[in-house]
Design a protein around this motif. Structure first.
Motif, PDB file in Angstrom:
ATOM      1  N   LEU A  69     -39.042  66.482  -0.170  1.00  0.00           N
ATOM      2  CA  LEU A  69     -37.796  66.564  -0.914  1.00  0.00           C
ATOM      3  C   LEU A  69     -37.694  65.277  -1.710  1.00  0.00           C
ATOM      4  O   LEU A  69     -37.906  64.183  -1.172  1.00  0.00           O
ATOM      5  CB  LEU A  69     -36.605  66.693   0.034  1.00  0.00           C
ATOM      6  CG  LEU A  69     -35.213  66.478  -0.572  1.00  0.00           C
ATOM      7  CD1 LEU A  69     -34.907  67.535  -1.629  1.00  0.00           C
ATOM      8  CD2 LEU A  69     -34.149  66.470   0.514  1.00  0.00           C
ATOM      9  N   ALA A  70     -37.414  65.412  -2.992  1.00  0.00           N
ATOM     10  CA  ALA A  70     -37.210  64.248  -3.855  1.00  0.00           C
ATOM     11  C   ALA A  70     -35.931  64.456  -4.650  1.00  0.00           C
ATOM     12  O   ALA A  70     -35.436  65.571  -4.788  1.00  0.00           O
ATOM     13  CB  ALA A  70     -38.405  64.077  -4.798  1.00  0.00           C
ATOM     14  N   LYS A  71     -35.403  63.369  -5.160  1.00  0.00           N
ATOM     15  CA  LYS A  71     -34.203  63.405  -6.009  1.00  0.00           C
ATOM     16  C   LYS A  71     -34.603  62.976  -7.420  1.00  0.00           C
ATOM     17  O   LYS A  71     -35.301  61.976  -7.608  1.00  0.00           O
ATOM     18  CB  LYS A  71     -33.138  62.428  -5.498  1.00  0.00           C
ATOM     19  CG  LYS A  71     -32.519  62.827  -4.182  1.00  0.00           C
ATOM     20  CD  LYS A  71     -31.310  63.667  -4.398  1.00  0.00           C
ATOM     21  CE  LYS A  71     -30.601  63.900  -3.062  1.00  0.00           C
ATOM     22  NZ  LYS A  71     -29.643  64.969  -3.153  1.00  0.00           N
ATOM     23  N   SER A  72     -34.133  63.751  -8.383  1.00  0.00           N
ATOM     24  CA  SER A  72     -34.356  63.378  -9.781  1.00  0.00           C
ATOM     25  C   SER A  72     -33.309  62.334 -10.169  1.00  0.00           C
ATOM     26  O   SER A  72     -32.370  62.068  -9.413  1.00  0.00           O
ATOM     27  CB  SER A  72     -34.248  64.604 -10.688  1.00  0.00           C
ATOM     28  OG  SER A  72     -32.921  65.091 -10.679  1.00  0.00           O
ATOM     29  N   ALA A  73     -33.447  61.773 -11.361  1.00  0.00           N
ATOM     30  CA  ALA A  73     -32.508  60.747 -11.827  1.00  0.00           C
ATOM     31  C   ALA A  73     -31.077  61.271 -11.895  1.00  0.00           C
ATOM     32  O   ALA A  73     -30.130  60.519 -11.709  1.00  0.00           O
ATOM     33  CB  ALA A  73     -32.945  60.222 -13.193  1.00  0.00           C
ATOM     34  N   ASP A  74     -30.917  62.597 -12.157  1.00  0.00           N
ATOM     35  CA  ASP A  74     -29.561  63.161 -12.230  1.00  0.00           C
ATOM     36  C   ASP A  74     -29.041  63.611 -10.869  1.00  0.00           C
ATOM     37  O   ASP A  74     -27.984  64.210 -10.770  1.00  0.00           O
ATOM     38  CB  ASP A  74     -29.495  64.298 -13.250  1.00  0.00           C
ATOM     39  CG  ASP A  74     -30.233  65.558 -12.819  1.00  0.00           C
ATOM     40  OD1 ASP A  74     -30.801  65.597 -11.699  1.00  0.00           O
ATOM     41  OD2 ASP A  74     -30.250  66.524 -13.608  1.00  0.00           O
ATOM     42  N   GLY A  75     -29.817  63.358  -9.794  1.00  0.00           N
ATOM     43  CA  GLY A  75     -29.387  63.699  -8.442  1.00  0.00           C
ATOM     44  C   GLY A  75     -29.796  65.080  -7.974  1.00  0.00           C
ATOM     45  O   GLY A  75     -29.456  65.474  -6.857  1.00  0.00           O
TER      46      GLY A  75
END
Length: 109
Positions: A69-75
């Motif tokens: 699981l990763a988070k992008s810059a926009d969450g």
């Protein structure tokens, strides 16, 4: 994202600063808003190339590969596959496997 190019049944969109290609499931034109859909096992961590920049939140081994699981810059939450474990907090570049992303019209398209 927004469509930046169309060729045959594929379109290229810009999303989170990355250019991604997918198969159109309905007609799209340059400038249209589009939604990219990809299965977690088909969104892969790549070492180089154009992809979605993200920060790793968690990784686990599931028999054949590591899934994370990763988070992008926009969450946004991004579920992905990797050949090796990536540590929490690591930067990752995520890209759909060739031919495995689908594009649909987005809201307002």
């Amino acid at each position: 994202g927004r469509v930046t190019g169309v060729s045959g049944d594929e379109a290229r969109i810009e999303v989170a600063g990355a250019q991604l290609t997918g198969t159109m499931r309905e007609p799209l034109a340059v400038g249209d808003l589009a939604v990219l859909s990809v299965r977690p096992e088909d969104l892969v961590a790549v070492e180089d190339g154009n992809g979605l920049p993200a920060t790793v939140v968690n990784m686990e081994y599931r028999g054949r590969a590591f899934f994370g699981l990763a988070k992008s810059a926009d969450g946004s939450d991004l579920y992905f596959r990797a050949e090796q474990a990536l540590p929490r907090g690591a930067s990752a570049t995520l890209q759909p496997a060739q031919g495995r992303a689908l594009l649909f019209k987005g809201k307002g398209a």
